[in-house]
Design a protein around this motif. Structure first.
Motif, PDB file in Angstrom:
ATOM      1  N   GLU A   4       0.837  -1.207   0.000  1.00 49.52           N
ATOM      2  CA  GLU A   4       0.000   0.000   0.000  1.00 49.52           C
ATOM      3  C   GLU A   4       0.870   1.254   0.000  1.00 49.52           C
ATOM      4  O   GLU A   4       0.623   2.202  -0.761  1.00 49.52           O
ATOM      5  N   ILE A   5       1.903   1.253   0.842  1.00 54.84           N
ATOM      6  CA  ILE A   5       2.775   2.440   0.922  1.00 54.84           C
ATOM      7  C   ILE A   5       3.532   2.609  -0.399  1.00 54.84           C
ATOM      8  O   ILE A   5       3.661   3.718  -0.926  1.00 54.84           O
ATOM      9  N   LYS A  42      11.819  -3.298   1.439  1.00 54.98           N
ATOM     10  CA  LYS A  42      12.906  -3.303   2.437  1.00 54.98           C
ATOM     11  C   LYS A  42      13.147  -1.876   2.942  1.00 54.98           C
ATOM     12  O   LYS A  42      13.298  -1.644   4.145  1.00 54.98           O
ATOM     13  N   VAL A  43      13.145  -0.934   2.002  1.00 52.07           N
ATOM     14  CA  VAL A  43      13.351   0.469   2.391  1.00 52.07           C
ATOM     15  C   VAL A  43      12.237   0.912   3.342  1.00 52.07           C
ATOM     16  O   VAL A  43      12.484   1.535   4.378  1.00 52.07           O
ATOM     17  N   VAL A  44      11.005   0.560   2.999  1.00 49.79           N
ATOM     18  CA  VAL A  44       9.867   0.953   3.844  1.00 49.79           C
ATOM     19  C   VAL A  44      10.001   0.300   5.223  1.00 49.79           C
ATOM     20  O   VAL A  44       9.816   0.953   6.257  1.00 49.79           O
ATOM     21  N   SER A  48      10.689   0.993  10.887  1.00 48.43           N
ATOM     22  CA  SER A  48      11.254   0.481  12.126  1.00 48.43           C
ATOM     23  C   SER A  48      11.954   1.610  12.895  1.00 48.43           C
ATOM     24  O   SER A  48      11.724   1.792  14.093  1.00 48.43           O
ATOM     25  N   ASP A  49      12.768   2.406  12.200  1.00 45.07           N
ATOM     26  CA  ASP A  49      13.462   3.521  12.877  1.00 45.07           C
ATOM     27  C   ASP A  49      12.455   4.535  13.416  1.00 45.07           C
ATOM     28  O   ASP A  49      12.528   4.978  14.551  1.00 45.07           O
ATOM     29  N   LYS A 109      12.787   8.599   1.458  1.00 44.38           N
ATOM     30  CA  LYS A 109      13.575   7.354   1.409  1.00 44.38           C
ATOM     31  C   LYS A 109      13.309   6.554   0.135  1.00 44.38           C
ATOM     32  O   LYS A 109      14.182   5.837  -0.348  1.00 44.38           O
ATOM     33  N   LEU A 110      12.086   6.681  -0.373  1.00 44.39           N
ATOM     34  CA  LEU A 110      11.761   5.900  -1.576  1.00 44.39           C
ATOM     35  C   LEU A 110      12.204   6.618  -2.853  1.00 44.39           C
ATOM     36  O   LEU A 110      12.318   5.995  -3.907  1.00 44.39           O
ATOM     37  N   ALA A 111      12.473   7.919  -2.740  1.00 44.36           N
ATOM     38  CA  ALA A 111      12.800   8.709  -3.943  1.00 44.36           C
ATOM     39  C   ALA A 111      13.960   8.125  -4.760  1.00 44.36           C
ATOM     40  O   ALA A 111      13.860   8.044  -5.992  1.00 44.36           O
TER      41      ALA A 111
END
Ligand SMILES: Cc1ncc(C[n+]2csc(CCOP(=O)(O)OP(=O)(O)O)c2C)c(N)n1
Length: 571
Positions: free
Chosen positions: A272-273, A355-357, A362-363, A563-565
């Motif tokens: 979804e994200i 993985k990035v998401v 988590s952080d 982060k996804l950019a």
């Protein structure tokens, strides 16, 4: 042999149902159902529980069925009591749970005659049961041959729904007085074991008739696999997912799917994200294979709906909502061979983004600065012990947990009532699960959902069921804040979102259940309270600080975008 005719019939029905695997019954009080109550209570193979309110009874039975995977009997008296079962019957139908409804009725010659507590109960649940049988118990002829005919007809009505499919079955029984089991009103010229022997032989004959149509291989070519909520959680489904993982196929796993807890790089939890930030990705997917239910979130749902989708349903789950009509129902006895169709590296891209998401979430969610209901969910799921169960309520709760929280590597079972996503009966359903599992279950639900099922708190207290309820209290239906109706000023606040001011402490304590309150923006120790208090029911109220929550969500969205950019060129 001296008998009470009503009791003779009901005790044999209980015997038959027990032969079909029913070991649990939930009983609501009444007079007309005395023959049913007596038969269930006196059957040594059936555990009976008393639940006064029929709406709670049926949802509780639904929970027992979900947790045990076995048929569960629910019984009530005539009149509106039968209608109170309806919401749970619908949910049972849509999530393929074998609820067996035994409703008592007055003789049909009293229908439409103004007789007290008499309604037309004929096929009252319509299309939401797999079979309906109306029996005039008072006109059954008590010769051995007529009884054999009567019970064989009844067995047929039960056999097909319970063995070939899975879902609710309704048997309506019309009784004349005397209703009490030891009030004898007939002398038979045969012995009881003659009837039981006939029943045993007939069931054995029907079971032998079921043939195994052998295993064949089914080749499925797809670019993308979506694993939806599973209401059976069968080993066969897990096997199927594992067989996929050896291929380069991306598996998007929804909450409540056994795939969601498997730790494997090809399982994506945050579709979804990803779709939220890269809507164009949906254009890359042209073929999807969907296992079980449709996606909880609308973005993945749109992707699935707009693709050439094949729906894979366990053949016992035919009542699951079809995605498109006609949908494909596969015999799970078959072997499935999956092959990746042309995908231009889709799996790699999705799993990299996932993985990035995962790392970003988590952080972010482990940082106390972001304290909110989202950080609470994160702590809860990461702290939950292996083998425990969680029930997520509907509305925003399930959407948030599905969207933001990782279940990777967690050997826990997640239950939901997503058949029709009602906000009713959630406490009763999860109580049934906790009762069957004989261990604590955590239920997370919204404040309106809690209020809807307040009656069931009595059942929790009375049976000392170790259900830990977390109320996500945002004072009303927060989900509606995310819909366009948000801007329709003259109806939104009062009629759609609503802004109730419940005193949950008083409500909970009135039932003798402890209540604990926490603020969502503090670094609350709700989790440790939840984990430490293991015996009996408890209610934990998480008071949502809505402004802080909105700010946290906004920051998180911006961070995820950032982060996804760098992956944009690949997506
Ligand atoms: C029995 C039933 N009635 C009405 C609805 C429509 N409905 C969906 S979500 C919702 C609001 C739920 O509020 P709450 O439980 O507080 O959860 P939140 O939206 O705050 O997450 C309503 C009324 C429903 N799903 N089921």
């Amino acid at each position: 042999m001296r008998i009470n005719k009503n009791y003779f019939i009901t005790s044999h029905i209980a015997y038959i149902l027990n032969r079909y695997g029913a070991e649990d019954a939930v009983i609501s009080p009444g007079s007309r159902n005395i023959p049913l109550i007596s038969a269930l209570v006196r059957n040594p193979g059936i555990r009976c529980r008393s639940v006064i309110d029929e709406r709670a009874n049926a949802f509780f039975g639904l929970g027992l069925a979900k947790a045990t995977g076995k048929p569960v009997i629910i019984t009530c008296t005539s009149g509106t009591a039968v209608a109170e079962f309806f919401p749970a019957v619908i949910e049972a139908f849509k999530t393929t749970q074998p609820l067996i409804i035994l409703s008592a009725d007055r003789p049909n010659y009293l229908r439409s005659s103004g007789a007290n507590q008499t309604i037309n109960q004929e096929n009252i649940y319509g299309n939401y049961v797999l079979s309906f049988t109306d029996t005039e118990v008072y006109s059954v002829e008590f010769s051995l041959s007529s009884l054999e005919k009567f019970f064989s007809d009844l067995i047929l009505e039960i056999h097909n729904p319970l063995r070939m499919r899975s879902g609710p079955v309704h048997i309506n029984l019309q009784f004349e007085k005397p209703l009490e089991p030891d009030t004898f009103d007939y002398e038979t010229d045969f012995e009881e074991n003659q009837v039981k022997d006939f029943i045993d032989n007939y069931i054995a004959y029907l079971k032998a008739e079921e043939y195994d149509n052998g295993r064949s291989s089914e080749l499925i070519e797809t670019q993308f696999f979506f694993a939806g909520i599973s209401y059976k959680n069968s080993d066969k489904e897990k096997e199927l997912i594992k067989s996929l993982l050896s291929k380069e196929i991306a598996v998007s796993a929804d909450i409540g799917s056994p795939a969601r807890t498997i730790a494997h790089n090809h399982i994506a939890e945050f579709t979804e994200i990803i779709l939220d930030h890269y809507p164009d990705l949906a254009n890359e997917v042209s073929s999807v294979c969907q296992l079980n239910s449709a996606p909880v979130n609308i973005k993945t749902l749109a992707l699935v709906e707009e693709s050439d989708t094949l729906q894979l349903i366990n053949d016992k789950g035919q009542n699951l909502s079809p995605l498109k009509i006609p949908h494909s129902i596969f015999d799970f006895n078959n072997n499935f061979v999956f092959r990746l169709s042309e995908s231009r590296g889709l799996a790699g891209v999705i799993t990299e983004a996932d993985k990035v998401v995962r790392e970003t979430l988590s952080d972010f969610l482990n940082d106390p600065v972001n304290s909110s209901e989202l950080t609470f969910y994160q702590k809860l799921i990461s702290g939950i012990s292996q083998g425990e169960s969680l029930f997520t309520g509907n509305s925003l709760t399930v959407r948030d947990i599905n969207k933001f929280i990782s279940f990777r590597g967690k050997d826990i079972r997640v239950y939901l009532n997503r058949g029709v996503s009602g906000i009713d009966g959630l406490i009763a359903t999860s109580s049934g699960i906790a009762e069957a599992e004989k261990k604590p279950v955590i239920l997370i639900l919204g404040d309106l959902s809690f209020y809807y099922d307040l009656n069931s708190l009595y059942l929790l207290k009375e049976r000392n069921i170790p259900l830990k309820i977390v109320i996500v209290n945002n004072r009303g239906g927060e989900i509606f804040e995310y819909l366009p109706v948000r801007n329709v000023d003259d109806i939104f606040g009062e009629y759609v979102r609503t802004k109730p001011d419940f005193n949950f402490r008083a409500m909970t304590e009135a039932f003798g259940i402890p209540h604990f309150a926490f603020d969502s923006d503090s670094d609350h120790d709700l989790n440790s309270a939840l984990v430490h208090d293991q015996s009996g029911p408890a209610v934990f109220e998480l008071n949502i600080q809505r402004e802080k929550s909105a700010a946290v969500r906004k920051n998180l969205r911006a961070l995820l975008g950032e982060k996804l950019a760098p992956l944009r060129h690949k997506l």
